[in-house]
Scaffold this motif. Structure first.
Motif, PDB file in Angstrom:
ATOM      1  N   PHE A 278       8.864  29.324 -28.368  1.00 43.20           N
ATOM      2  CA  PHE A 278       7.742  28.558 -27.832  1.00 43.20           C
ATOM      3  C   PHE A 278       7.175  29.320 -26.636  1.00 43.20           C
ATOM      4  CE2 PHE A 278      10.540  25.656 -29.986  1.00 43.20           C
ATOM      5  CZ  PHE A 278       9.683  24.797 -30.666  1.00 43.20           C
TER       6      PHE A 278
ATOM      7  N   ILE B  11      11.772  19.683 -26.744  1.00 45.55           N
ATOM      8  CA  ILE B  11      12.754  20.576 -27.355  1.00 45.55           C
ATOM      9  C   ILE B  11      14.119  19.910 -27.558  1.00 45.55           C
ATOM     10  CG2 ILE B  11      13.938  22.791 -27.178  1.00 45.55           C
ATOM     11  CD1 ILE B  11      10.967  23.063 -27.674  1.00 45.55           C
TER      12      ILE B  11
ATOM     13  N   LEU C 119      12.341  29.801 -25.537  1.00 44.19           N
ATOM     14  CA  LEU C 119      11.250  29.020 -24.958  1.00 44.19           C
ATOM     15  C   LEU C 119      10.977  29.446 -23.530  1.00 44.19           C
ATOM     16  CD1 LEU C 119      12.367  25.473 -23.804  1.00 44.19           C
ATOM     17  CD2 LEU C 119      13.988  27.199 -24.531  1.00 44.19           C
TER      18      LEU C 119
ATOM     19  N   VAL D 100       7.510  24.824 -21.209  1.00 46.22           N
ATOM     20  CA  VAL D 100       7.021  24.302 -22.479  1.00 46.22           C
ATOM     21  C   VAL D 100       6.864  22.781 -22.384  1.00 46.22           C
ATOM     22  CG1 VAL D 100       9.346  24.089 -23.471  1.00 46.22           C
ATOM     23  CG2 VAL D 100       7.361  24.270 -24.969  1.00 46.22           C
TER      24      VAL D 100
ATOM     25  N   ILE E 174       3.957  28.223 -31.065  1.00 45.15           N
ATOM     26  CA  ILE E 174       5.276  28.431 -31.638  1.00 45.15           C
ATOM     27  C   ILE E 174       5.150  29.654 -32.529  1.00 45.15           C
ATOM     28  CG2 ILE E 174       4.814  26.831 -33.563  1.00 45.15           C
ATOM     29  CD1 ILE E 174       7.837  26.213 -33.574  1.00 45.15           C
TER      30      ILE E 174
END
Length: 306
Positions: A158, A119, A110, A114, A281
């Motif tokens: 991500f 998450i 990620l 993000v 994603i």
């Protein structure tokens, strides 16, 4: 026959555990730390690597009193060993999935900013549902994460990209769109403004991500399109460090509006002509582990997206 770019052996006697030992030594640069990681005594690990080197007819490591490093043959073997272990892990995971059990690994990548998905919460839910899966998490720049997904080092990632850019070579699903906002210290001369323009910001000293990263490109493209230049004095990889430098009055920054509520000690201002970014994603076009499939299902991601 086992073959790498520079070494080969005829009897096929390389064992998976020997590969694990080589990887551990390469990653720790130490036989002692590698043995601790692998939960074996150092003499046993050293014996197995020495035996492997004899079988291969090549030294894998250069050993001195101060350090351990890979030889060219060792570097070639390391690449192949990682591929073999990954294939073995995937095979075991596929067999488990065939009898209704999800296990193996879930490697998630990620960007630091993000915001479209919580998450920790998503991984916590996944762990509750699939306790046999080993979860790992890596933070990096969007373009790096795309390459790692292509190479199989990461299962799901991500990203945040400018609206002019899409992930290439991977499956992707758009999660959210967001605009950047200005971030300044509370006592900055612009802190009480409700909205400003890029031209107003262009005279300020900036804190931003490194050049050629997707996060930096969003702002660079916006200023260039407006015919403006700016001075980026601080280039860092952490959004929290960006906020820390801004909070100390060392510069201003532009960050996604959905992310900045997580920060403290800074003031945000709307930028009327600010650039936008898209959060995605992504996952591999080549193969998808049972764990990755289960994680995407938890997030309600349609797997047919390109």
């Amino acid at each position: 026959m086992f073959v790498t770019p520079s070494i080969s052996m005829q009897d096929g006697s390389v064992e998976l555990q020997q590969m694990r030992y080589v990887i551990a030594v390469a990653e720790t640069s130490s036989f002692t730390r590698a043995a601790e990681r692998c939960l074996v005594v150092q003499s046993a690990l050293s014996h197995q690597i020495a035996r492997l080197e004899r079988e291969l007819g090549a030294k894998l490591f250069e050993r001195t009193s101060r350090r351990v490093r890979l030889t060219p043959a060792g570097a070639a073997f390391l690449t192949a060993a990682r591929q073999c272990l990954d294939a073995a892990d995937r095979a075991a995971a596929e067999v488990a999935a065939a009898v209704g059990e999800v296990r193996g690994r879930l490697a998630v990548g990620l960007i630091p900013t993000v915001a479209a998905v919580d998450i920790p919460r998503a991984l916590g839910e996944f762990r509750q549902d699939y306790p046999s899966v080993r979860i790992s998490l890596r933070v990096g720049a969007s373009e790096e994460l795309v390459e790692q997904v292509k190479e199989g080092g990461i299962d799901v990632a991500f990203l945040g990209l400018p609206t002019t850019q899409r992930p290439e070579g991977v499956f992707s699903h758009e999660l959210a769109r967001d605009r950047l906002v200005a971030v300044v210290s509370p006592d900055h001369r612009l802190a009480n403004e409700r909205a400003i323009t890029l031209r107003t910001l262009s005279s300020e000293m900036f804190v931003d991500l490194p050049p050629k990263t997707a996060g930096r490109a969003q702002s660079d493209q916006a200023f260039a399109a407006a015919g403006l230049t700016r001075d980026v004095a601080f280039e860092v990889t952490s959004a929290y460090l960006i906020a820390g430098l801004v909070g100390q009055g060392l510069g201003v920054a532009m960050l996604p509006s959905a992310y900045v509520p997580q920060l403290t000690g800074v003031t945000t201002i709307e930028v009327v002509d600010a650039p936008a970014r898209v959060e995605y994603i992504i996952w591999s076009r080549v193969s998808r582990t049972p764990a990755a499939t289960a994680f995407l299902a938890i997030l309600d991601i349609p797997l047919g997206q390109q």
